[in-house]
Design an enzyme around this catalytic site. Structure first.
Site, mmCIF file in Angstrom:
data_model
loop_
_atom_site.group_PDB
_atom_site.id
_atom_site.type_symbol
_atom_site.label_atom_id
_atom_site.label_comp_id
_atom_site.label_asym_id
_atom_site.label_seq_id
_atom_site.Cartn_x
_atom_site.Cartn_y
_atom_site.Cartn_z
ATOM 1 N N SER A 93 -20.792 19.294 4.777
ATOM 2 C CA SER A 93 -19.561 18.933 4.057
ATOM 3 C C SER A 93 -18.585 20.099 3.950
ATOM 4 C CB SER A 93 -19.915 18.415 2.658
ATOM 5 O OG SER A 93 -20.745 19.323 1.979
ATOM 6 N N THR A 128 15.973 -12.209 -11.474
ATOM 7 C CA THR A 128 14.639 -12.820 -11.478
ATOM 8 C C THR A 128 14.589 -13.604 -10.177
ATOM 9 O OG1 THR A 128 15.389 -14.831 -12.583
ATOM 10 C CG2 THR A 128 14.593 -13.075 -14.013
ATOM 11 N N HIS A 129 13.420 -13.659 -9.560
ATOM 12 C CA HIS A 129 13.263 -14.300 -8.242
ATOM 13 C C HIS A 129 14.220 -13.694 -7.215
ATOM 14 C CE1 HIS A 129 11.133 -17.474 -10.545
ATOM 15 N NE2 HIS A 129 12.137 -17.334 -11.385
ATOM 16 N N SER A 139 18.753 7.246 13.291
ATOM 17 C CA SER A 139 18.101 6.506 14.371
ATOM 18 C C SER A 139 18.378 7.230 15.677
ATOM 19 C CB SER A 139 18.680 5.093 14.424
ATOM 20 O OG SER A 139 18.515 4.546 15.717
ATOM 21 N N GLU A 153 10.381 4.097 2.161
ATOM 22 C CA GLU A 153 9.507 3.229 2.958
ATOM 23 C C GLU A 153 8.122 3.844 3.110
ATOM 24 O OE1 GLU A 153 11.590 2.475 6.629
ATOM 25 O OE2 GLU A 153 13.249 1.504 5.576
ATOM 26 N N GLN A 169 -21.504 12.090 -1.342
ATOM 27 C CA GLN A 169 -20.684 13.094 -0.667
ATOM 28 C C GLN A 169 -19.399 12.452 -0.138
ATOM 29 O OE1 GLN A 169 -22.520 16.364 1.615
ATOM 30 N NE2 GLN A 169 -21.688 15.366 3.414
HETATM 31 N N1 ARG Z 1 -22.472 18.261 -0.285
HETATM 32 C C1 ARG Z 1 -23.159 17.543 -1.303
HETATM 33 C C2 ARG Z 1 -22.216 16.538 -1.926
HETATM 34 O O1 ARG Z 1 -21.070 16.648 -1.712
HETATM 35 C C3 ARG Z 1 -23.638 18.497 -2.339
HETATM 36 C C4 ARG Z 1 -24.885 18.050 -3.061
HETATM 37 C C5 ARG Z 1 -26.034 18.209 -2.191
HETATM 38 N N2 ARG Z 1 -27.222 17.802 -2.821
HETATM 39 C C6 ARG Z 1 -28.255 17.404 -2.138
HETATM 40 N N3 ARG Z 1 -29.274 17.025 -2.792
HETATM 41 N N4 ARG Z 1 -28.262 17.374 -0.843
HETATM 42 O O2 ARG Z 1 -22.610 15.613 -2.574
#
Ligand code: ARG
Length: 459
Positions: free
Chosen positions: A23, A155-156, A277, A290, A322
């Site tokens: 992560s 309205t509408h 444009s 937009e 995660q």
């Molecule tokens: N990267 C993990 C998360 O975002 C951290 C916690 C990890 N814990 C574990 N038991 N592997 O949730």
């Protein structure tokens, strides 16, 4: 591959599996929260006699050094670490040696990440609130300026009764005010510290969870360790609040798109907030409004996504969680960007008062007032409604408005009409006589504005 959990393993993690699991690419955003949490944890461990003062000082200096070096670009957060927690711990040990290995005493990555996410969300919630306040201040300024800027209320999407621009903008003021109050509710509920919950069942070390909570600005520790590591309700609540902010911005954006169209011509966007444009030289498009309308979808998506992720997860921590991060980060970035741009767009927008007033005079927006006029002359409202309906039909045939009819024409429809009708159905009278609390009449609006002013000064 720097892992915190190699001891039990003999084989290598498959490369793709490692990457799938890692992560670091996104939780690197937590660096500061992770370090602040660790510093508080170390301070508590020392206070409880679990670390020596010297060890704590070394750990604190090491952690601060990592933060500083990363900020200055002297230290890179690279993909060789599984997550931000591993990055910090590995670098701490490299810097200060054995003391660094004691930091994780009485802690799990489960309560660590629960804390990091909470700290991050709490901070971003405050930033979002600041941006909402800025937007409210802009709206307040515009409302003060446009107490007598008449426009049709719809309205509408059909012209209904005249209002003022101040009143119309006031509706959005209310929406964003509620958004702020929602954020404050969430903040109050989420402000408990999960650190010390351990992996799921607390720990045997004599941790002082109240102390860590206090150091990190929480109202106290969470009450159930299994819930602490697996609760993401506050993220869901925050995403729901963000989705609501986007819904409001999107409605407002839609109105600005309409108002800026050739047909309406109520406003003109500043060049800084519109685009051209590539083929049609005459174009000036409301792209920012937009895009805000469009980006609402992805913030809703984040909410739906996390609700779905959480719905089948047994207690306590599971890796599914995660998945809370990337979508939350994206939603936060999106909303903050939209609020900033939207504020700039409305602060610089020009309002074409005459066009708005003219539009308010067309479409029989004063028909209700004309009926009320007859009621004032003694006619029951239901009869007055029918008479004015006939008058409107006559006017449509003649291609004129009520006030363009001569008194003779009016009297042919009802003898109760007198000269004072013209004043009674003027735009100014139609608006200013609407004096019920919350109505657009000048006096009522001034009272509302006084309330808003006190609100803005108070928070
Ligand atoms: N990267 C993990 C998360 O975002 C951290 C916690 C990890 N814990 C574990 N038991 N592997 O949730």
């Amino acid at each position: 591959m720097a892992q915190l959990w190699g001891g039990r393993f003999t084989g290598q993690t498959d490369r793709l599996a490692y990457q799938f699991n890692a992560s670091i690419a996104f939780d690197r955003r937590f660096l500061e929260e992770d370090i602040r949490g660790s510093i508080a944890h170390a301070a508590m461990l020392a206070r409880q006699g679990i670390l020596t003062e010297e060890e704590k000082d070394k750990i604190t200096a090491g952690l601060e050094g990592i933060l500083e070096d990363t900020r200055q670009g002297r230290l890179q957060i690279t993909e060789e670490y599984e997550d931000v927690h591993s990055f910090v711990e590995a670098n701490l040990i490299a810097r200060i040696g054995d003391a660094g290995k004691k930091l994780h005493t009485g802690r799990s990555r489960n309560d660590q990440v629960a804390l990091d996410m909470r700290l991050y969300v709490r901070n971003e919630l405050d930033r979002t609130d600041d941006l909402l306040k800025t937007l409210l201040e802009t709206l307040y300024r515009l409302m003060e300026e446009h107490l007598d800027t008449y426009m049709p209320g719809f309205t509408h999407l059909q012209k209904a009764q005249p209002v003022t621009l101040a009143h119309h903008l006031g509706a959005y003021f209310e929406m964003f005010l509620r958004d702020r109050s929602r954020l404050q509710d969430i903040r109050r509920r989420m402000n408990l510290c999960p650190l010390g919950a351990g992996a799921l069942a607390g720990t045997t070390y004599p941790l002082d969870r109240s102390y860590t909570a206090q150091l990190l600005g929480f109202d106290g520790p969470t009450r159930n360790s299994m819930d602490s590591v697996s609760d993401r309700d506050y993220v869901i609540e925050f995403l729901a609040a963000l989705a609501t902010v986007m819904m409001h911005l999107s409605r407002f954006g839609e109105e600005i798109i309409l108002w800026n169209s050739n047909e309406y011509g109520f406003v003109e966007l500043d060049d800084a907030y519109s685009t051209g444009s590539s083929i049609m030289p005459q174009k000036k498009n409301p792209d920012i409004a937009e895009l805000v309308r469009g980006k609402t979808g992805r913030v809703y998506g984040a909410l739906m996504s996390l609700l779905t992720t959480m719905k089948g997860i047994p207690l306590a921590y599971n890796k599914d969680m995660q998945e809370d991060k990337e979508l939350t980060f994206d939603a936060i970035d999106t909303v903050k960007g939209c609020l900033t741009l939207f504020n700039g767009m409305i602060a610089t927008m020009r309002f074409h008062k005459e066009v708005m007033a003219k539009s308010a005079m067309k479409g029989f927006t004063n028909a209700t007032d004309a009926a009320d006029y007859l009621v004032g002359k003694g006619m029951p409202f239901r009869d007055a409604h029918r008479v004015i309906g006939e008058l409107v039909l006559y006017c449509i045939g003649q291609e004129k408005s009520i006030e363009e009819c001569s008194l003779a024409e009016l009297k042919a429809i009802s003898p109760l009409f007198e000269e004072d009708l013209y004043e009674a159905v003027s735009l100014k009278a139609c608006v200013d006589r609407r004096l019920t609390a919350g109505a657009p009449g000048r006096q009522a609006m001034e009272e509302t504005l006084a309330y808003y002013k006190a609100y803005l000064n108070g928070q």
